[in-house]
Enzyme design. Structure first.
Site, PDB file in Angstrom:
ATOM      1  N   HIS A 286      64.896  29.703  67.466  1.00 39.79           N
ATOM      2  CA  HIS A 286      63.906  29.486  68.663  1.00 39.79           C
ATOM      3  C   HIS A 286      62.341  29.684  68.343  1.00 39.79           C
ATOM      4  CE1 HIS A 286      64.261  33.737  68.510  1.00 39.79           C
ATOM      5  NE2 HIS A 286      63.038  33.605  68.995  1.00 39.79           N
TER       6      HIS A 286
HETATM    7  C1  UD1 Z   1      60.243  35.207  73.852  1.00 43.14           C
HETATM    8  C2  UD1 Z   1      59.387  36.028  72.972  1.00 43.14           C
HETATM    9  C3  UD1 Z   1      60.286  36.344  71.710  1.00 43.14           C
HETATM   10  C4  UD1 Z   1      61.945  36.427  71.895  1.00 43.14           C
HETATM   11  C5  UD1 Z   1      62.245  35.459  72.504  1.00 43.14           C
HETATM   12  C6  UD1 Z   1      63.748  35.615  72.730  1.00 43.14           C
HETATM   13  C7  UD1 Z   1      57.459  35.989  72.998  1.00 43.14           C
HETATM   14  C8  UD1 Z   1      55.544  35.241  72.760  1.00 43.14           C
HETATM   15  N1  UD1 Z   1      58.236  35.679  72.289  1.00 43.14           N
HETATM   16  O1  UD1 Z   1      60.285  33.861  73.138  1.00 43.14           O
HETATM   17  O2  UD1 Z   1      59.446  37.150  70.846  1.00 43.14           O
HETATM   18  O3  UD1 Z   1      62.200  36.095  70.040  1.00 43.14           O
HETATM   19  O4  UD1 Z   1      61.682  35.224  73.610  1.00 43.14           O
HETATM   20  O5  UD1 Z   1      64.349  34.846  73.597  1.00 43.14           O
HETATM   21  O6  UD1 Z   1      56.481  36.878  73.893  1.00 43.14           O
HETATM   22  N2  UD1 Z   1      62.176  29.172  79.538  1.00 43.14           N
HETATM   23  C9  UD1 Z   1      63.182  28.749  80.119  1.00 43.14           C
HETATM   24  N3  UD1 Z   1      64.385  29.410  81.074  1.00 43.14           N
HETATM   25  C10 UD1 Z   1      63.628  30.689  80.505  1.00 43.14           C
HETATM   26  C11 UD1 Z   1      62.307  31.363  79.689  1.00 43.14           C
HETATM   27  C12 UD1 Z   1      62.348  30.511  79.223  1.00 43.14           C
HETATM   28  O7  UD1 Z   1      63.342  27.456  80.641  1.00 43.14           O
HETATM   29  O8  UD1 Z   1      64.555  31.637  81.591  1.00 43.14           O
HETATM   30  C13 UD1 Z   1      61.607  28.141  78.814  1.00 43.14           C
HETATM   31  C14 UD1 Z   1      60.238  28.401  79.095  1.00 43.14           C
HETATM   32  O9  UD1 Z   1      60.061  26.966  79.885  1.00 43.14           O
HETATM   33  C15 UD1 Z   1      59.333  27.752  77.812  1.00 43.14           C
HETATM   34  C16 UD1 Z   1      60.217  28.521  76.733  1.00 43.14           C
HETATM   35  O10 UD1 Z   1      61.932  28.873  76.873  1.00 43.14           O
HETATM   36  O11 UD1 Z   1      59.001  26.698  77.932  1.00 43.14           O
HETATM   37  C17 UD1 Z   1      59.710  29.285  75.853  1.00 43.14           C
HETATM   38  O12 UD1 Z   1      59.838  30.708  76.894  1.00 43.14           O
HETATM   39  P1  UD1 Z   1      59.106  32.058  76.265  1.00 43.14           P
HETATM   40  O13 UD1 Z   1      58.998  33.694  77.233  1.00 43.14           O
HETATM   41  O14 UD1 Z   1      57.929  31.413  76.243  1.00 43.14           O
HETATM   42  O15 UD1 Z   1      59.150  32.414  74.839  1.00 43.14           O
HETATM   43  P2  UD1 Z   1      60.530  32.697  74.343  1.00 43.14           P
HETATM   44  O16 UD1 Z   1      60.280  31.363  72.819  1.00 43.14           O
HETATM   45  O17 UD1 Z   1      61.600  32.531  74.933  1.00 43.14           O
END
Ligand code: UD1
Length: 364
Positions: free
Chosen positions: A209
């Site tokens: 991820h």
């Molecule tokens: C975050 C953390 C990472 C951790 C990971 C665990 C930061 C910088 N990164 O990364 O350290 O290892 O979580 O999973 O805080 N999204 C959904 N549904 C959700 C959450 C997110 O669809 O419930 C999508 C968002 O639209 C986004 C992507 O997933 O495009 C990334 O989510 P984001 O919270 O920005 O960071 P992670 O990559 O999950």
């Protein structure tokens, strides 16, 4: 004594669950710690958030800031504005943050600017790689933390090198392993296990991820092709994080051995890992769990903030070039993987030690 606990993402939920249990277990009629649980809403899907609350017995959050997705700066800004309001409306003696996600860093800054004591659970770990948002979160958080609760001697050493006095560093162990120990007997076979026809120790688990591994479609495809061609035709189960899924949906790929599945709940995911032959990942937390479950693990990164998973545990740092996986897969299939052991204080009692220290520090 009043504590505010912050959680925002999947790995945070795994870390706060034992802290809440330890607070409740330590309360008695003479001394009681009251707490407020704040969910920033950085992760919000049922599978990324709610299922963790249910399975890990985490109470309903007192506040859900509902910040959702966005760029790093957008998320940080929204969390800060909403968390400041919570702290102003609900005064607290101590804010506890866990891990290294955007929510951790944003809430730390807000707490300290309001002159509230700040504790960081999992303080002091460093990848020394500023291209990772998590490294920036760790360094900013630790630059203003008052009390550091650490998972390893390496973390203690990193903090000392940054000038932190010993009396603010508490080597209490790994709360993620508290949850693993508490929940191991409740791990649950996911439906996909029989649907795909998996057999114990005859499949691999893959998770990816990190932006550096998944945001470039061509590189991601190359990684999957190499795994597909070198997995000895064993099934590779790939629960896809939303970030990864978005990219994969555009690729329309089909590789015989790679099975894309939705994100799994905590109990299902760890069942899958525990019965697998090995894990390939770019996560940090998973390398800790595979170390404790003694499952071979290959990390597709150039560095790790958790070196003990390699020096003591079952993890190997493969590097970011997926070609490097091939010799490691050969070692695995040749039955030559190292047998690790379990790092000091990864014993299921870290949260209890943390709450004992907090009671001592705050004389409560
Ligand atoms: C975050 C953390 C990472 C951790 C990971 C665990 C930061 C910088 N990164 O990364 O350290 O290892 O979580 O999973 O805080 N999204 C959904 N549904 C959700 C959450 C997110 O669809 O419930 C999508 C968002 O639209 C986004 C992507 O997933 O495009 C990334 O989510 P984001 O919270 O920005 O960071 P992670 O990559 O999950």
């Amino acid at each position: 004594m009043h504590i505010t606990l912050v959680a925002g993402t999947r790995p945070n939920f795994v870390k706060i669950s034992p802290l809440i249990k330890a607070i409740e277990a330590s309360n008695n009629s003479d001394f009681s710690i009251r707490y407020r649980l704040v969910h920033t809403g950085q992760h919000y899907d049922q599978k990324m958030s709610e299922s963790f609350f249910q399975e890990l017995d985490i109470p309903e959050p007192d506040d859900n800031l509902g910040v959702g997705s966005g760029s790093q700066a957008e998320q940080t800004g929204r969390i800060m504005i909403a968390f400041e309001q919570v702290l102003q409306e609900h005064p607290t003696d101590l804010v506890i943050v866990v891990g290294d996600v955007t929510s951790t860093m944003a809430c730390s800054i807000v707490a300290k600017k309001l002159n509230i004591h700040l504790a960081h659970v999992e303080g002091g770990i460093r990848s020394f790689d500023n291209t990772m948002p998590e490294e920036i979160n760790r360094k900013l958080t630790d630059s203003i933390t008052d009390y550091f609760f650490t998972t390893s001697e390496t973390a203690n050493e990193n903090l000392r090198k940054e000038g932190i006095e010993d009396n603010r560093i508490f080597f209490t162990g790994n709360v993620m392993i508290d949850t693993l120990s508490q929940k191991m007997s409740a791990f649950r076979k996911p439906e996909l296990f029989d649907e795909i026809g998996l057999s114990e120790k005859k499949y691999l688990v893959l998770t990816l991820h990190r932006p550096s591994n998944v945001d470039q479609a061509r590189e991601l495809m190359e990684t999957l092709e190499i795994i597909n061609a070198n997995c000895r035709n064993l099934p590779v189960i790939f629960p896809t994080h939303p970030r990864t899924k978005k990219i994969l949906d555009e690729l329309h790929f089909s590789l015989d051995n790679i099975h894309l599945v939705s994100p799994l709940s905590y109990l299902e995911f760890n069942y899958l890992v525990k019965h697998s032959m090995a894990v390939i990942t770019d996560s940090g937390g998973i390398t800790e769990e595979t170390t404790v479950m003694q499952i071979p693990c290959m990390t597709l990164r150039d560095n790790t903030e958790r070196p003990e998973t390699c020096t003591i545990g079952t993890n190997v740092l493969v590097g970011s070039d997926p070609e490097n996986l091939i010799p490691h897969l050969n070692t695995l299939f040749g039955g030559q993987w190292k047998t690790g052991s379990i790092p000091e204080k990864w014993d299921g009692n870290a949260a209890t030690r943390i709450i004992q220290e907090i009671r001592r520090i705050f004389a409560c």
